[in-house]
Design a protein around this motif. Structure first.
Motif, PDB file in Angstrom:
ATOM      1  N   ARG A   5      31.520  -7.728 -16.814  1.00  0.00           N
ATOM      2  CA  ARG A   5      32.647  -6.843 -16.463  1.00  0.00           C
ATOM      3  C   ARG A   5      32.422  -5.460 -17.069  1.00  0.00           C
ATOM      4  O   ARG A   5      32.641  -4.444 -16.383  1.00  0.00           O
ATOM      5  CB  ARG A   5      33.960  -7.444 -16.980  1.00  0.00           C
ATOM      6  CG  ARG A   5      35.172  -6.604 -16.671  1.00  0.00           C
ATOM      7  CD  ARG A   5      36.367  -7.471 -16.364  1.00  0.00           C
ATOM      8  NE  ARG A   5      36.844  -8.227 -17.516  1.00  0.00           N
ATOM      9  CZ  ARG A   5      37.866  -7.846 -18.278  1.00  0.00           C
ATOM     10  NH1 ARG A   5      38.450  -6.694 -18.040  1.00  0.00           N
ATOM     11  NH2 ARG A   5      38.282  -8.590 -19.286  1.00  0.00           N
ATOM     12  N   TYR A 162      31.036  -7.701 -10.812  1.00  0.00           N
ATOM     13  CA  TYR A 162      32.381  -8.288 -10.953  1.00  0.00           C
ATOM     14  C   TYR A 162      32.388  -9.737 -10.465  1.00  0.00           C
ATOM     15  O   TYR A 162      33.118 -10.573 -10.988  1.00  0.00           O
ATOM     16  CB  TYR A 162      33.420  -7.435 -10.225  1.00  0.00           C
ATOM     17  CG  TYR A 162      34.291  -6.656 -11.195  1.00  0.00           C
ATOM     18  CD1 TYR A 162      33.745  -5.636 -11.965  1.00  0.00           C
ATOM     19  CD2 TYR A 162      35.630  -6.977 -11.387  1.00  0.00           C
ATOM     20  CE1 TYR A 162      34.514  -4.939 -12.881  1.00  0.00           C
ATOM     21  CE2 TYR A 162      36.412  -6.286 -12.295  1.00  0.00           C
ATOM     22  CZ  TYR A 162      35.849  -5.265 -13.037  1.00  0.00           C
ATOM     23  OH  TYR A 162      36.611  -4.589 -13.964  1.00  0.00           O
ATOM     24  N   ASN A 165      31.177 -11.560 -13.266  1.00  0.00           N
ATOM     25  CA  ASN A 165      32.256 -11.599 -14.268  1.00  0.00           C
ATOM     26  C   ASN A 165      33.227 -12.726 -13.973  1.00  0.00           C
ATOM     27  O   ASN A 165      33.654 -13.472 -14.866  1.00  0.00           O
ATOM     28  CB  ASN A 165      32.982 -10.247 -14.243  1.00  0.00           C
ATOM     29  CG  ASN A 165      34.424 -10.317 -14.731  1.00  0.00           C
ATOM     30  OD1 ASN A 165      34.671 -10.686 -15.869  1.00  0.00           O
ATOM     31  ND2 ASN A 165      35.371 -10.005 -13.850  1.00  0.00           N
ATOM     32  N   TRP A 166      33.578 -12.935 -12.687  1.00  0.00           N
ATOM     33  CA  TRP A 166      34.532 -13.987 -12.317  1.00  0.00           C
ATOM     34  C   TRP A 166      33.936 -15.376 -12.488  1.00  0.00           C
ATOM     35  O   TRP A 166      34.638 -16.318 -12.881  1.00  0.00           O
ATOM     36  CB  TRP A 166      35.007 -13.774 -10.886  1.00  0.00           C
ATOM     37  CG  TRP A 166      35.939 -12.606 -10.781  1.00  0.00           C
ATOM     38  CD1 TRP A 166      36.877 -12.210 -11.695  1.00  0.00           C
ATOM     39  CD2 TRP A 166      36.006 -11.635  -9.724  1.00  0.00           C
ATOM     40  NE1 TRP A 166      37.518 -11.074 -11.270  1.00  0.00           N
ATOM     41  CE2 TRP A 166      37.013 -10.705 -10.078  1.00  0.00           C
ATOM     42  CE3 TRP A 166      35.320 -11.487  -8.521  1.00  0.00           C
ATOM     43  CZ2 TRP A 166      37.357  -9.635  -9.257  1.00  0.00           C
ATOM     44  CZ3 TRP A 166      35.658 -10.420  -7.701  1.00  0.00           C
ATOM     45  CH2 TRP A 166      36.664  -9.502  -8.076  1.00  0.00           C
TER      46      TRP A 166
ATOM     47  N   GLU B   9      41.915  -6.628 -15.833  1.00  0.00           N
ATOM     48  CA  GLU B   9      40.709  -6.054 -15.211  1.00  0.00           C
ATOM     49  C   GLU B   9      41.054  -4.726 -14.546  1.00  0.00           C
ATOM     50  O   GLU B   9      42.176  -4.529 -14.082  1.00  0.00           O
ATOM     51  CB  GLU B   9      40.121  -7.028 -14.184  1.00  0.00           C
ATOM     52  CG  GLU B   9      39.604  -8.298 -14.837  1.00  0.00           C
ATOM     53  CD  GLU B   9      38.911  -9.228 -13.854  1.00  0.00           C
ATOM     54  OE1 GLU B   9      38.993  -8.944 -12.638  1.00  0.00           O
ATOM     55  OE2 GLU B   9      38.311 -10.195 -14.298  1.00  0.00           O
TER      56      GLU B   9
END
Lengths: 212, 10
Positions: A5, A162, A165-166, B9
């Protein structure tokens, strides 16, 4: 916070700075879709409304302010300072075809029916299609300056990071934000075609990217 | 129902 992230946010910041400096230094926004930049400014505006109500961290607050300032500064360069170089002919994507479905969907599919939550959901859905006017403009003009392709590369890299990141957050924290993930996957898919052209043409040193 | 998630986020 995890490395995916953090590096994703850095890539996002790099992309926005690359674009801003390109326009600022070349004193021209030729080949840049003002519509995409307007949509990104709208994404940040509707997503960061909690800037003053929810404090998460210094990093979070600073990055939100930086993204908002750079987004609006870029839009003002395109539509005001260097508007003579803005190619509105080629920037002809009908953004209403994006805004209406995205707005409708954010009312239908959200986590809670409150103004802040619906606006956040709107910003998530909008971000996944905000780059389309820019990609459309490149297909219309048939070419893109290499600096513009580097901007798109870092933007695509930010989205890809991202996704990582998830995966990491699901594995480590059991965290899963369905709306953000589904929307993020759709957004990243839009970059695949560009990535192919970027790696096969721009990085081969052909300078600018010309479409077949 | 309100099952909003933390918005940490960017």
């Amino acid at each position: 916070m995890n490395i995916f992230r953090l590096s994703g946010d850095v890539c996002h910041l790099v992309a926005i700075i690359i674009l801003f400096l390109k326009i600022w230094r070349s004193k021209s926004c030729a080949g840049i879709s003002g519509k995409s930049q307007l949509l990104f400014a709208l994404v940040f505006t509707t997503r960061y409304l909690d800037l003053f109500t929810a404090f998460i961290s210094i990093y979070n607050t600073v990055m939100k302010v930086v993204f908002l300032v750079l987004a609006y500064a870029t839009v003002s360069l395109i539509y005001f300072r260097f508007r003579k170089s803005y190619d509105s002919e080629s920037d002809s994507f009908r953004v209403e075809f994006l805004l209406v479905p995205v707005a409708g969907l954010s009312f239908l599919e959200n986590y809670s029916f409150t103004p802040l939550e619906i606006l956040w959901t709107f910003s998530i859905y909008l971000e996944s299609v905000a780059i389309l006017p820019q990609l459309f403009m490149i297909t219309k003009t048939g070419e893109a300056e290499s600096i513009t392709t580097h901007y798109l590369f870092f933007l695509g890299l930010y989205r890809t990071l991202y996704l990582a990141n998830w995966v990491w957050r699901y594995h480590e924290e059991g965290f899963f934000d369905q709306i953000a993930v589904v929307s993020g996957v759709v957004q990243t898919i839009f970059y695949c075609d560009f990535f192919y052209l970027y790696f096969t043409r721009v990085l081969r040193g052909s300078g600018k990217m010309t479409l077949p | 129902e309100d099952d909003t998630l933390p918005k940490d986020e960017l």
